[in-house]
Design a protein around this motif. Sequence first.
Motif, PDB file in Angstrom:
ATOM      1  N   GLU A   1       6.507   8.108  10.762  1.00 39.39           N
ATOM      2  CA  GLU A   1       6.523   6.662  10.990  1.00 39.39           C
ATOM      3  C   GLU A   1       5.562   5.956  10.029  1.00 39.39           C
ATOM      4  O   GLU A   1       5.901   4.929   9.434  1.00 39.39           O
ATOM      5  N   MET A   2       4.364   6.519   9.882  1.00 37.52           N
ATOM      6  CA  MET A   2       3.363   5.939   8.987  1.00 37.52           C
ATOM      7  C   MET A   2       3.866   5.932   7.544  1.00 37.52           C
ATOM      8  O   MET A   2       3.718   4.940   6.833  1.00 37.52           O
ATOM      9  N   THR A   3       4.508   7.005   7.117  1.00 34.74           N
ATOM     10  CA  THR A   3       5.025   7.079   5.753  1.00 34.74           C
ATOM     11  C   THR A   3       6.090   6.014   5.525  1.00 34.74           C
ATOM     12  O   THR A   3       6.100   5.346   4.487  1.00 34.74           O
ATOM     13  N   LEU A   4       6.977   5.827   6.495  1.00 32.33           N
ATOM     14  CA  LEU A   4       7.998   4.795   6.374  1.00 32.33           C
ATOM     15  C   LEU A   4       7.351   3.410   6.302  1.00 32.33           C
ATOM     16  O   LEU A   4       7.756   2.575   5.485  1.00 32.33           O
ATOM     17  N   GLU A   5       6.347   3.164   7.113  1.00 29.03           N
ATOM     18  CA  GLU A   5       5.629   1.890   7.065  1.00 29.03           C
ATOM     19  C   GLU A   5       4.975   1.687   5.697  1.00 29.03           C
ATOM     20  O   GLU A   5       5.023   0.588   5.136  1.00 29.03           O
ATOM     21  N   GLU A   6       4.379   2.739   5.150  1.00 32.42           N
ATOM     22  CA  GLU A   6       3.739   2.637   3.836  1.00 32.42           C
ATOM     23  C   GLU A   6       4.772   2.394   2.737  1.00 32.42           C
ATOM     24  O   GLU A   6       4.517   1.646   1.792  1.00 32.42           O
ATOM     25  N   MET A   7       5.947   3.011   2.860  1.00 31.05           N
ATOM     26  CA  MET A   7       7.027   2.760   1.904  1.00 31.05           C
ATOM     27  C   MET A   7       7.432   1.294   1.949  1.00 31.05           C
ATOM     28  O   MET A   7       7.620   0.661   0.908  1.00 31.05           O
ATOM     29  N   ASN A   8       7.578   0.753   3.165  1.00 23.10           N
ATOM     30  CA  ASN A   8       7.959  -0.653   3.315  1.00 23.10           C
ATOM     31  C   ASN A   8       6.895  -1.578   2.733  1.00 23.10           C
ATOM     32  O   ASN A   8       7.226  -2.587   2.120  1.00 23.10           O
ATOM     33  N   LYS A   9       5.619  -1.239   2.910  1.00 24.21           N
ATOM     34  CA  LYS A   9       4.538  -2.041   2.314  1.00 24.21           C
ATOM     35  C   LYS A   9       4.651  -2.047   0.792  1.00 24.21           C
ATOM     36  O   LYS A   9       4.502  -3.090   0.158  1.00 24.21           O
ATOM     37  N   LEU A  10       4.904  -0.892   0.216  1.00 25.44           N
ATOM     38  CA  LEU A  10       5.060  -0.806  -1.248  1.00 25.44           C
ATOM     39  C   LEU A  10       6.246  -1.606  -1.734  1.00 25.44           C
ATOM     40  O   LEU A  10       6.164  -2.289  -2.763  1.00 25.44           O
ATOM     41  N   LYS A  11       7.353  -1.552  -0.992  1.00 24.72           N
ATOM     42  CA  LYS A  11       8.533  -2.320  -1.385  1.00 24.72           C
ATOM     43  C   LYS A  11       8.241  -3.814  -1.334  1.00 24.72           C
ATOM     44  O   LYS A  11       8.628  -4.562  -2.225  1.00 24.72           O
ATOM     45  N   LEU A  12       7.559  -4.248  -0.275  1.00 23.31           N
ATOM     46  CA  LEU A  12       7.210  -5.673  -0.158  1.00 23.31           C
ATOM     47  C   LEU A  12       6.268  -6.102  -1.272  1.00 23.31           C
ATOM     48  O   LEU A  12       6.400  -7.184  -1.820  1.00 23.31           O
ATOM     49  N   ALA A  13       5.323  -5.237  -1.619  1.00 19.44           N
ATOM     50  CA  ALA A  13       4.391  -5.550  -2.702  1.00 19.44           C
ATOM     51  C   ALA A  13       5.127  -5.675  -4.030  1.00 19.44           C
ATOM     52  O   ALA A  13       4.773  -6.505  -4.872  1.00 19.44           O
ATOM     53  N   ASN A  14       6.149  -4.859  -4.236  1.00 16.39           N
ATOM     54  CA  ASN A  14       6.936  -4.916  -5.470  1.00 16.39           C
ATOM     55  C   ASN A  14       7.782  -6.177  -5.551  1.00 16.39           C
ATOM     56  O   ASN A  14       8.100  -6.645  -6.631  1.00 16.39           O
ATOM     57  N   GLU A  15       8.180  -6.700  -4.384  1.00 19.48           N
ATOM     58  CA  GLU A  15       9.019  -7.903  -4.355  1.00 19.48           C
ATOM     59  C   GLU A  15       8.207  -9.161  -4.630  1.00 19.48           C
ATOM     60  O   GLU A  15       8.752 -10.175  -5.005  1.00 19.48           O
ATOM     61  N   SER A  16       6.880  -9.109  -4.392  1.00 13.69           N
ATOM     62  CA  SER A  16       6.061 -10.308  -4.587  1.00 13.69           C
ATOM     63  C   SER A  16       5.650 -10.491  -6.023  1.00 13.69           C
ATOM     64  O   SER A  16       5.664  -9.741  -6.864  1.00 13.69           O
TER      65      SER A  16
END
Length: 164
Positions: free
Chosen positions: A149-164
Motif C-alpha cells: 500500500e505504501m509503495t502504491l501511495e509513493e508511486m502516486n506521489k511521484l506521478k503527481l509530482a511529475n504532473e506539476s
Amino acid sequence: MSRDNFPSAIPVPTSTQQALLYELRQNSARAVMFHQLISEKLGLNATDHKCLDFLNRTGPVTAGQLAQLTGLTTGAVTSVIDRLEKAGYVVRDKDPNDRRRVVVKPAPEGTIQISPLFHSVIQSTLQLLSQYNEQEMELILGFIRKCNEMTLEEMNKLKLANES
C-alpha cells in the motif's frame, strides 16, 4: 548508517530498522533481477512481464483497468498489450458485458509456457513459510500488505509530482 544518509526531518533509524531497510532494499533489487531473468526467458521486457502477471492474477480487464492496476498510462498499456499479443501471451476479446469494449486476457498457451518458470521459487517460498507459525505469518502478511500500500501511495506521489 550515518546522519548523512537521512534528511534532517527523518529521525535516524534504530540499528534493527536500518537492518530491515537494508534487507527490504536487497529483496526489492533481487526481485527486480529475478523477474528480469524471467522476462528474458520469455522474450519480454520487465514491464510487459509484470503487466502479464497482473493479468494472470486478475483475469480479463480493459486496457484502462490494467493502467489503473499498474500505475502506467493508458498509452503505455496499449503498447504493452500490443507486444504481449504479438508474442502470444494475451488475446483481445469483446467484453461480455459491453460488446463495444475490449478486454485483454491471458492466452492459455502463454500460461503453459510461464508456469514452469515459477515452480521452484513457489516451492522454495512455501518451504520458507513452513518455518513460521500462523501468528507469525499473519504478522508478516500484514507488514507486506502495508508495504505494498505504501509503495502504491509513493508511486502516486511521484506521478503527481511529475504532473506539476
